[in-house]
Enzyme design. Sequence first.
Site, PDB file in Angstrom:
ATOM      1  N   ASP A 164      -4.634  -5.614  -8.369  1.00 52.76           N
ATOM      2  CA  ASP A 164      -4.861  -5.120  -7.021  1.00 52.76           C
ATOM      3  C   ASP A 164      -5.198  -3.628  -7.159  1.00 52.76           C
ATOM      4  OD1 ASP A 164      -5.063  -5.025  -4.284  1.00 52.76           O
ATOM      5  OD2 ASP A 164      -3.035  -5.736  -3.883  1.00 52.76           O
TER       6      ASP A 164
ATOM      7  N   HIS B  25       0.832  -1.196   0.000  1.00 56.18           N
ATOM      8  CA  HIS B  25       0.000   0.000   0.000  1.00 56.18           C
ATOM      9  C   HIS B  25       0.873   1.255   0.000  1.00 56.18           C
ATOM     10  CE1 HIS B  25      -2.831  -3.008   1.666  1.00 56.18           C
ATOM     11  NE2 HIS B  25      -3.730  -2.288   1.022  1.00 56.18           N
TER      12      HIS B  25
END
Length: 513
Positions: A286, A212
């Site tokens: 993703d 992230h």
Amino acid sequence: MADLIPYNKAKSQLSTIEKIGQFFMPAVFINDTEEEIQKMERLIAEKGIGSICFFHSRASAATNYEGKKEVLYNANSLDKLKELISRYQAVSKYPLLIAIDAEWGLAMRIEETPQYPYALTLGAIQDKALIEKVGMAIGDDCQEAGIHWNLCPTVDINNNPNNPVIGYRSFGDNPEDVYEKSRAFISGMNKSGTLNSIKHFPGHGDTAVDSHLGLPRIDKSKQELLAYELYPFKNLIDEGVDSVMVGHLAVPSISKSNTRSSTLSKPIITDLLRNEFKHSGVIITDALNMHSVSKLYDTKGQLEWEAFEAGNDVLCFAEHTAEGIELILQNATATQVEASFERFWTLKEKGLGTKTNSHSVDYDTIMKQLAKETLTLVKGTDEGIQTIRESEFEYIQMGKTIDTLFSKNIPTNHTQTANKVIALFPPEMKPTQNFGLKKNEIERVNEVLSSHNCALYLFGNPYALDLFHWKDASSVVVAYQDFEAFQENAINHFNGQVTAKGQLPVTLNSATP
């Protein structure tokens, strides 16, 4: 909601730009402003979006990586989700495929909904039929909410105790176990009629970097990857899965680049996943808002084009939809567009098909079963715990300062004694900042362990044991979760009424901290 026309008609009726719009999966937020909701309605209507993925709010973990925004509790989130699904479907020319990330149930994103154990907890179970029941229960909950596509399970093999992003989301550190338990979970979701997506290809377990925030790198040979990280992916793909999610991580031995994310790598997606592994279903990125890739390009839409060009069919959490559609329209070949469109439309036909929502799994019943099948005796014997139980002992609890169900049922009967029962309730499941445990708490427990006869019960991530001199305890028991059913079963175990049936799904550090 409009009916979905069959693919044979769709391929001739949809224009090229409409087909490209189907590849985009923007994020939508359950707890959002009316202004943002109307903005999304216009995007869906004008750009022909194919799917949407629900998240809790713009302050939730999916967008708030630094954790500086407050996440507000909304007990009515489920009702709001259903209302928004209805609104978004109403403005869409073709039915939307509704997705969510509900690895341990809708509770991952929605308040007041059933929460099931984490994958690492399920990894302790030897009865795979029970894992299948969990997959079916979660799938049933998705169907009832109006969700077609649950973007899970995580089939990464977690063998890095410091992994900040996978960890408890993995079934364990053994390739065969991860494959078989993922397979059981998928089987359950299939029975509910809910679509699946195995992730994060080609394997995100052996890293200490959170994708992230940054780009992890796996420095292993292709042969090593095939034997380990890629093992569950290859086996599950051979048996057939609905989709594969590609993770944001660099794998130089396959991509031939130290800095290229797998999500943007044609050697990884097209050459390995599509051509070598023969995956014929959908490939999804993703979330493209994750910092490891979202900041790569100054030109809006370039990231979406690069991801599509690499071989992805669906662009999850696309932030620049209009610009991405335009760049794909300009650069993609007709063959590329048609192949991705066929794969995605076929998935849509399956996901939107007739369902039989049985809800054959009772939540309270399965939670009690899960508690019994997961409890793991890591060290010691039931007889050793019996010796402490039948003697004078002191109860010590760390992590949670409030009374717990366990503490209320295992009360101290004597303080000045060599026998101690230690209960650990780590505030966090992630290893960051010692699972939320304070330094003085860790020191206090280690001091007691080194000088007393201790039975240690852990209600959390088993990797947390590596913070302690756990081998100094006479008995160590891992309950994994602090759910009421799991605490009740641990109480029964301490009282000699049940045995521990689980097996530790990860390898602990043999050295003392």
